[in-house]
Design a protein around this motif. Structure first.
Motif, short mmCIF file in Angstrom:
data_model
loop_
_atom_site.label_atom_id
_atom_site.label_comp_id
_atom_site.label_asym_id
_atom_site.label_seq_id
_atom_site.Cartn_x
_atom_site.Cartn_y
_atom_site.Cartn_z
N LEU A 134 28.72 -2.22 29.29
CA LEU A 134 29.33 -1.70 28.11
C LEU A 134 30.45 -0.86 28.19
N PRO A 135 31.45 -0.67 27.21
CA PRO A 135 32.20 0.44 27.37
C PRO A 135 31.80 1.70 27.44
N ARG A 136 32.39 2.67 27.80
CA ARG A 136 31.76 4.11 27.87
C ARG A 136 32.43 4.90 26.78
N GLY A 137 32.05 6.20 26.52
CA GLY A 137 32.56 7.03 25.40
C GLY A 137 31.47 7.45 24.47
N THR A 138 30.29 6.62 24.21
CA THR A 138 29.56 7.04 23.09
C THR A 138 28.00 7.54 23.86
N GLU A 139 27.48 8.43 23.40
CA GLU A 139 26.22 8.76 23.62
C GLU A 139 25.22 7.93 22.62
N TRP A 140 24.30 7.27 23.48
CA TRP A 140 23.58 6.70 22.35
C TRP A 140 22.07 6.99 22.75
N ALA A 141 21.14 7.10 21.44
CA ALA A 141 19.84 7.00 21.67
C ALA A 141 19.34 5.24 21.80
N VAL A 142 18.45 4.98 22.43
CA VAL A 142 18.15 3.78 22.62
C VAL A 142 16.59 3.56 22.71
N THR A 143 16.29 2.43 21.82
CA THR A 143 15.03 2.09 21.68
C THR A 143 14.61 0.79 21.93
N LEU A 144 13.49 0.25 22.36
CA LEU A 144 13.44 -1.20 22.65
C LEU A 144 12.55 -1.98 21.47
N GLU A 145 13.15 -2.95 20.92
CA GLU A 145 12.60 -3.64 19.97
C GLU A 145 11.98 -4.93 20.28
N GLY A 146 11.28 -5.64 19.25
CA GLY A 146 10.81 -6.89 19.42
C GLY A 146 9.55 -7.23 20.12
N SER A 147 9.35 -8.29 20.60
CA SER A 147 8.05 -8.68 20.88
C SER A 147 7.57 -8.06 22.15
N ILE A 148 8.40 -7.68 22.84
CA ILE A 148 7.85 -6.78 23.98
C ILE A 148 7.27 -5.38 23.62
N ALA A 149 8.24 -4.93 22.67
CA ALA A 149 7.76 -3.61 22.21
C ALA A 149 6.71 -3.64 21.38
N GLU A 150 6.12 -4.54 20.53
CA GLU A 150 5.21 -5.02 19.84
C GLU A 150 3.67 -5.16 20.95
N GLY A 151 3.83 -5.37 22.09
CA GLY A 151 2.96 -5.79 23.16
C GLY A 151 2.58 -7.17 23.43
N PHE A 152 3.60 -8.04 22.64
CA PHE A 152 3.65 -9.30 22.80
C PHE A 152 4.22 -9.86 23.85
N GLY A 153 5.02 -10.69 23.71
CA GLY A 153 6.02 -11.18 24.99
C GLY A 153 5.23 -12.14 25.90
N ASN A 154 6.25 -12.73 26.84
CA ASN A 154 5.99 -13.49 27.90
C ASN A 154 7.12 -13.40 28.88
N PRO A 155 7.13 -13.87 29.98
CA PRO A 155 8.17 -13.96 31.09
C PRO A 155 9.59 -14.40 30.50
N SER A 156 9.69 -15.05 29.49
CA SER A 156 10.59 -15.66 29.09
C SER A 156 11.44 -15.10 27.67
N SER A 157 10.56 -13.88 27.11
CA SER A 157 11.03 -13.12 26.07
C SER A 157 12.28 -12.36 26.75
N ASP A 158 13.01 -12.50 25.71
CA ASP A 158 14.25 -11.56 25.89
C ASP A 158 14.00 -10.15 25.56
N ILE A 159 14.95 -9.06 26.11
CA ILE A 159 14.79 -7.72 26.28
C ILE A 159 15.70 -7.29 24.93
N ASP A 160 15.19 -6.49 23.97
CA ASP A 160 15.99 -6.27 22.83
C ASP A 160 16.16 -4.57 22.81
N PHE A 161 17.33 -4.29 23.11
CA PHE A 161 17.56 -2.79 23.03
C PHE A 161 18.52 -2.59 21.80
#
Length: 550
Positions: free
Chosen positions: A19-46
């Motif tokens: 990604l382009p540089r220049g912004t300080e970001w706080a980052v959190t993981l969303e979605g099924s993996i963050a919920e404790g669900f998910g599987n090897p095909s689940s995408d990673i939602d940042f």
């Protein structure tokens, strides 16, 4: 989670590098993996959160990192705060809370911070999780009520297979409401089995799966009733209110912008001044029997009294197409909706393929039970129908003029009036097929490519008549005979075979005025182009001649 903290941080580092540089970001993981669900095909939602003044795009960037699909979304604190506030403000009217808004907020509130924890928690604190649980439970409960009430209505109308589908939808929404109250607010139903396992109430879970596995046979109304009754009992057990088995609480109501227009025996229903539905004989009788504001069972009984053997399907079609609506006494309009599906609202069917589209008595339909959408916008429908009626009046006038010219031996006058009759009949033919505005008269005979191939012989016949000359009484009589045959052929094609001989008597002129008035009322309502200026006077006189003794 199915991924370790180290693995998530590694994926985040590699994603941010793209990604382009220049912004300080706080980052959190969303979605099924963050919920404790998910599987090897689940995408990673940042989700990247920044203190930015400008609006950031809601659309994610899609990356592929170490064999995993990664979605990166960026949002400002202000944008997230606006969303959370909108959910809080919409809590009192859950029917108006959008699924996407609720889903975005749910993913944020149940996300797993990876960087800038303080900023992520600051945003989350704007809507406490306990409050969000109640809002989500209420949202699902509202949808469950709508689906179960709709299923009840469909059973009343005899649409048992569709009722089963909506019963299943209401069952899912009921248990999602119950689970949300226990903290399982993830919206997508695909992880429902894991949510119910985690909720920890085996009795509720097992009863739900027992009901979900019930599969009434197609067309089995008794089994469909039993399934709905069981689902309603389950809903009551888990705390869902507002859905007793009382079909009389369902009332049939008017829909704003829906108007009814009858020409001859044909009923036309115009939706939103744009779309025209033509009703067959049985559907028209059911429509005319409607008394709005009555309970659905009474409406169905009145429709049965019309002699229509099964009025349920037409009533269901009216409901499906948004020509009527159902309301629940004390609960507003019944608007069923499914998660992750098309938005609720009236269905627009494919246009009717009947040809020709119009006759002087009304639009063509596909059968007695038809509720056919015309392939013309409402104003063009009205303008074409008025042009069809007026063309037949002109035909009658031209034939009368031709007859008089032949009696006087006025051969050139006879030629011109015969051509006028041919052109007027062609205008009617084109109008009946929905062509509007019309080509110029001299061009009509060359524009049969606009019409179905079956009309080709009429075009050839018209071309022959337009080339005729008259120089004797014998030629004149032959022309008149052939012209009458041609007019009859056109009128049979467009359903105008019974059109009155307008200028034959006071009675036939009155009948002509009545046909014209029926169509002019529709045209005036839609601000459609009137065929002649004098038509306004016919409207002003309510279909009567302007100068007559009282």
């Amino acid at each position: 989670m199915i991924l370790t903290e180290d693995r998530l941080q590694d994926l985040l580092d590699k994603s941010l590098a793209e990604l382009p540089r220049g912004t300080e970001w706080a980052v959190t993981l969303e979605g099924s993996i963050a919920e404790g669900f998910g599987n090897p095909s689940s995408d990673i939602d940042f989700l990247l959160v920044g203190r930015r003044e400008d609006d950031l795009p809601a659309m994610p960037s899609l990356l592929f990192v170490d064999g995993r699909r990664v979605e990166i979304r960026t949002q400002s604190v202000r944008q997230l705060a606006d969303r959370l506030r909108a959910v809080e403000e919409g809590a009192e009217r859950p029917g108006r809370l959008s699924e996407d808004l609720l889903n975005r907020c749910q993913r944020l509130l149940h996300s797993h911070p990876l960087r800038g924890h303080a900023l992520v928690e600051e945003v989350k604190a704007m809507l406490p999780v306990e409050r969000f649980r109640r809002i989500t439970a209420g949202w699902w409960a509202h949808r469950a009520r709508q689906s179960l009430r709709h299923a009840m209505a469909l059973l009343c109308l005899g649409e048992c297979d569709e009722a089963v589908d909506w019963t299943r939808a209401g069952l899912v929404q009921t248990v999602k409401s119950w689970a949300a109250g226990l903290g399982e607010t993830y919206l997508e139903p695909k992880w429902l089995s894991l949510q119910l396992d985690r909720a920890g109430h085996a009795d509720v879970r097992d009863r739900y799966w027992e009901l979900a596995a019930t599969d009434p046979a197609a067309g089995d109304a008794e089994a469909a009733h039993a399934h709905l009754a069981a689902c309603l009992a389950f809903a009551e057990e888990v705390g869902l209110t507002g859905v007793p088995w009382r079909a009389e609480r369902l009332t049939v109501e008017r829909v704003a912008g829906v108007t009814t227009w009858q020409t001859g025996d044909r009923v036309h229903v115009i939706r939103g001044r744009r779309e025209v539905f033509a009703l067959g004989e049985d559907s028209g009788a059911v429509w005319r029997s409607l008394v709005l504001g009555r309970p659905l069972p009474r409406v169905l009984a009145a429709a049965t009294d019309t002699g229509v053997a099964d009025p349920g399907p037409p009533l269901a079609a009216f409901l499906r197409y948004g020509l009527i609506r159902l309301a629940w006494k004390g609960g507003g309009t019944v608007t069923p909706a499914l998660p992750l599906a098309a938005p609720p609202g009236p269905v627009t069917p494919p246009p009717s393929t009947a040809q020709p589209l119009l006759s002087v008595r009304g639009a063509a339909v596909g059968g007695p039970g038809a509720v056919d959408l015309l392939p013309l916008p409402a104003d063009r429908f009205a303008a074409a129908a008025m042009a069809l009626v007026w063309s037949n009046v002109v035909v009658e006038n031209a034939v009368e003029d031709l007859t008089g010219a032949l009696r006087r031996g006025q051969w050139r006058v006879a030629e011109l009036t015969a051509r006028r009759a041919v052109h007027a009949a062609l205008r009617g033919l084109f109008s009946a097929h929905g062509v509007h505005p019309l080509p110029a008269d001299p061009d009509l005979v060359r524009r049969f490519d606009l019409l179905p191939p079956t009309t080709g012989p009429i075009g050839a016949h018209a071309g022959e008549l337009l080339r005729r000359t008259v120089d004797s009484a014998q030629h004149g009589d032959t022309l008149l005979t052939e012209l009458r045959a041609y007019i009859g052929r056109v009128r049979d094609t467009v359903g105008a075979g019974s059109f009155p001989l307008s200028f034959d008597s006071a009675d036939t002129w009155r009948a002509t005025l009545q046909i014209g008035y029926d169509w002019l009322r529709i045209g005036a309502h839609l601000d459609a182009e009137l065929p002649i200026e004098e038509a306004r006077d016919l409207l002003a006189c309510n279909g009567a001649q302007p100068h007559q003794a009282l």
